[in-house]
Design a protein around this motif. Structure first.
Motif, PDB file in Angstrom:
ATOM      1  N   PRO A 142      25.948  25.026  39.603  1.00 37.72           N
ATOM      2  CA  PRO A 142      26.689  24.776  38.352  1.00 37.72           C
ATOM      3  C   PRO A 142      27.052  26.048  37.597  1.00 37.72           C
ATOM      4  CG  PRO A 142      24.904  23.208  38.588  1.00 37.72           C
ATOM      5  CD  PRO A 142      24.727  24.192  39.698  1.00 37.72           C
ATOM      6  N   ASP A 143      26.122  27.008  37.503  1.00 35.77           N
ATOM      7  CA  ASP A 143      26.414  28.243  36.764  1.00 35.77           C
ATOM      8  C   ASP A 143      27.525  29.039  37.439  1.00 35.77           C
ATOM      9  OD1 ASP A 143      24.469  27.618  34.937  1.00 35.77           O
ATOM     10  OD2 ASP A 143      22.928  28.891  35.842  1.00 35.77           O
ATOM     11  N   VAL A 144      27.531  29.050  38.761  1.00 36.59           N
ATOM     12  CA  VAL A 144      28.569  29.762  39.502  1.00 36.59           C
ATOM     13  C   VAL A 144      29.924  29.085  39.283  1.00 36.59           C
ATOM     14  CG1 VAL A 144      29.404  30.377  41.807  1.00 36.59           C
ATOM     15  CG2 VAL A 144      26.988  30.648  41.241  1.00 36.59           C
ATOM     16  N   ILE A 145      29.945  27.766  39.343  1.00 35.84           N
ATOM     17  CA  ILE A 145      31.198  27.031  39.147  1.00 35.84           C
ATOM     18  C   ILE A 145      31.756  27.307  37.758  1.00 35.84           C
ATOM     19  CG2 ILE A 145      32.243  24.743  38.976  1.00 35.84           C
ATOM     20  CD1 ILE A 145      30.287  23.778  41.075  1.00 35.84           C
ATOM     21  N   ARG A 146      30.897  27.227  36.730  1.00 31.96           N
ATOM     22  CA  ARG A 146      31.371  27.472  35.351  1.00 31.96           C
ATOM     23  C   ARG A 146      31.930  28.885  35.210  1.00 31.96           C
ATOM     24  NH1 ARG A 146      26.234  25.135  34.197  1.00 31.96           N
ATOM     25  NH2 ARG A 146      26.399  22.919  33.616  1.00 31.96           N
ATOM     26  N   ALA A 147      31.217  29.872  35.754  1.00 27.00           N
ATOM     27  CA  ALA A 147      31.665  31.261  35.634  1.00 27.00           C
ATOM     28  C   ALA A 147      32.984  31.477  36.361  1.00 27.00           C
ATOM     29  CB  ALA A 147      30.592  32.194  36.189  1.00 27.00           C
ATOM     30  N   ARG A 148      33.124  30.865  37.526  1.00 29.80           N
ATOM     31  CA  ARG A 148      34.353  31.044  38.294  1.00 29.80           C
ATOM     32  C   ARG A 148      35.534  30.305  37.676  1.00 29.80           C
ATOM     33  NH1 ARG A 148      33.411  31.756  44.790  1.00 29.80           N
ATOM     34  NH2 ARG A 148      32.370  33.771  44.571  1.00 29.80           N
ATOM     35  N   LEU A 149      35.287  29.131  37.111  1.00 29.35           N
ATOM     36  CA  LEU A 149      36.370  28.415  36.430  1.00 29.35           C
ATOM     37  C   LEU A 149      36.888  29.222  35.249  1.00 29.35           C
ATOM     38  CD1 LEU A 149      35.206  24.670  36.421  1.00 29.35           C
ATOM     39  CD2 LEU A 149      36.759  25.839  37.990  1.00 29.35           C
ATOM     40  N   THR A 150      35.970  29.826  34.500  1.00 27.67           N
ATOM     41  CA  THR A 150      36.370  30.671  33.369  1.00 27.67           C
ATOM     42  C   THR A 150      37.180  31.861  33.856  1.00 27.67           C
ATOM     43  OG1 THR A 150      34.386  30.034  32.127  1.00 27.67           O
ATOM     44  CG2 THR A 150      35.526  32.037  31.430  1.00 27.67           C
ATOM     45  N   ALA A 151      36.720  32.472  34.954  1.00 29.77           N
ATOM     46  CA  ALA A 151      37.365  33.681  35.464  1.00 29.77           C
ATOM     47  C   ALA A 151      38.783  33.404  35.953  1.00 29.77           C
ATOM     48  CB  ALA A 151      36.523  34.271  36.599  1.00 29.77           C
ATOM     49  N   VAL A 152      38.962  32.365  36.772  1.00 23.91           N
ATOM     50  CA  VAL A 152      40.301  32.109  37.333  1.00 23.91           C
ATOM     51  C   VAL A 152      41.249  31.580  36.266  1.00 23.91           C
ATOM     52  CG1 VAL A 152      39.423  31.750  39.665  1.00 23.91           C
ATOM     53  CG2 VAL A 152      39.687  29.784  38.144  1.00 23.91           C
ATOM     54  N   THR A 153      40.712  30.876  35.277  1.00 23.33           N
ATOM     55  CA  THR A 153      41.574  30.423  34.171  1.00 23.33           C
ATOM     56  C   THR A 153      42.116  31.616  33.400  1.00 23.33           C
ATOM     57  OG1 THR A 153      40.348  28.340  33.950  1.00 23.33           O
ATOM     58  CG2 THR A 153      41.675  29.043  32.063  1.00 23.33           C
ATOM     59  N   ALA A 154      41.232  32.576  33.099  1.00 22.61           N
ATOM     60  CA  ALA A 154      41.656  33.781  32.393  1.00 22.61           C
ATOM     61  C   ALA A 154      42.671  34.567  33.212  1.00 22.61           C
ATOM     62  CB  ALA A 154      40.440  34.650  32.072  1.00 22.61           C
ATOM     63  N   SER A 155      42.430  34.687  34.513  1.00 25.71           N
ATOM     64  CA  SER A 155      43.351  35.414  35.389  1.00 25.71           C
ATOM     65  C   SER A 155      44.717  34.732  35.438  1.00 25.71           C
ATOM     66  CB  SER A 155      42.765  35.504  36.806  1.00 25.71           C
ATOM     67  OG  SER A 155      43.721  35.980  37.718  1.00 25.71           O
ATOM     68  N   THR A 156      44.721  33.405  35.522  1.00 19.34           N
ATOM     69  CA  THR A 156      45.982  32.662  35.600  1.00 19.34           C
ATOM     70  C   THR A 156      46.780  32.792  34.307  1.00 19.34           C
ATOM     71  OG1 THR A 156      44.957  31.071  37.119  1.00 19.34           O
ATOM     72  CG2 THR A 156      46.995  30.390  36.021  1.00 19.34           C
ATOM     73  N   VAL A 157      46.105  32.671  33.173  1.00 28.16           N
ATOM     74  CA  VAL A 157      46.784  32.834  31.884  1.00 28.16           C
ATOM     75  C   VAL A 157      47.361  34.239  31.765  1.00 28.16           C
ATOM     76  CG1 VAL A 157      46.429  32.928  29.382  1.00 28.16           C
ATOM     77  CG2 VAL A 157      45.407  31.070  30.720  1.00 28.16           C
TER      78      VAL A 157
END
Length: 317
Positions: A59-74
């Protein structure tokens, strides 16, 4: 408007650089945060004690990666808007946001329903197998939320579903489809080049999974072989899938059809004809026929179900 209205055109080398930055920032964002990086068991107890084991589905990895790719996409969308602003002339600079939205395929839903159903046509075979498994239709015995989230009671199962069916399709299609095709469109690339070459970025972006396989399996010779096989296989099918989504995006001018295809394919997974036949040997001919009909149907509907929809990349003649 047509993408050709943006003059002067973006130099091709700049389009390559921007495409690399979009893809590189997306993949690179997965490794910026320590919580997003994967770690596995080490033979050295001291090394293992230094760093907690973190797997892809934690779960912690998923949350961190979702935050990261969202920021990159924006960030990629913001950079694209800046490029559009620089290319527009004089008073038209005020239209940078609306032009960027058009290039990203953020248009109305009119005419996009049939293109969203093209991927299910291709999957006629796997859908038939799901029917045989009694998990396709609401009144069948095994139909339900457990089909999408098989381990619903386990920690992180819902987060995995959000990643697979929501976050990944949205961010990957915005970044690897909309942003990358936009910069190549602004460079004057032909539609064929955009359909068959731009998905290579999407395929290459999955190469880093090979390192994860190599590390997870213990960094042995066997691990290297498995990692190489994984890289080749995953690069091939993600690139092929990219052809499909790139065509839909360019043909319709909308991000919805490729995004819907991405969600659907993530739900269905890769077809496995041999496994299906092994499970239902009495339906062997039916299963083979359904898969072949799906391929033939896909070839037929790919153009007919996207005809008459014109966007910035595929204007009416």
């Amino acid at each position: 408007m047509s993408v050709a209205d943006l003059v002067p055109l973006l130099p091709t080398w700049q389009a390559h650089v921007l495409a690399f930055l979009v893809g590189g920032s997306y993949v690179g964002s997965l490794y910026v945060s320590q919580n997003a990086r994967l770690t596995y068991e080490s033979e050295n107890a001291v090394d293992q004690a230094k760093e907690r084991v973190r797997r892809r589905d934690d779960p912690d990895v998923i949350r961190a990666r979702l935050t990261a790719v969202t920021a990159s996409t924006v960030l990629s969308c913001v950079v694209l808007c800046g490029v559009v602003y620089a290319m527009l002339d004089g008073p038209s600079k005020s239209d940078a946001l609306s032009v960027t939205a058009e290039l990203l395929g953020l248009r109305g839903l009119h005419g996009t329903l049939l293109p969203c159903l093209i991927a299910p046509v291709l999957y006629a075979g796997p859908l038939y197998v799901s029917y045989l498994s009694e998990s396709l239709l609401p009144w069948q015995h095994f139909w339900g939320i457990d089909t999408l989230i098989p381990n619903r009671g386990q920690n992180g199962a819902v987060l995995q579903a959000i990643r697979n069916y929501v976050a990944a399709p949205i961010t990957e299609e915005v970044a690897f489809r909309a942003c990358i095709l936009a910069v190549y469109g602004m460079s004057g690339s032909s539609r064929n080049k955009m359909i068959f070459l731009s998905p290579l970025w999407f395929g290459i972006a999955h190469v880093h999974h090979g390192w994860e396989v190599y590390t997870r399996l213990g960094r042995t010779t066997f691990a290297a072989q498995q990692a190489a096989f994984s890289v080749v296989f995953q690069t091939m099918y993600t690139t092929l899938f990219g052809f499909h989504c790139a065509f839909l995006f360019l043909r319709t001018g909308s991000l919805l059809p490729p995004m819907a295809s991405h969600v659907f394919c993530n739900i269905m997974g890769l077809p496995d004809v041999s496994d299906a036949i092994a499970r239902f040997p009495r339906r062997k001919l039916h299963i083979i026929a359904a898969h072949l009909l799906g391929i033939l149907g896909y070839i037929y509907v790919l153009r007919s179900w996207t005809a008459g929809i014109h966007g910035v990349y595929w204007p009416a003649l």
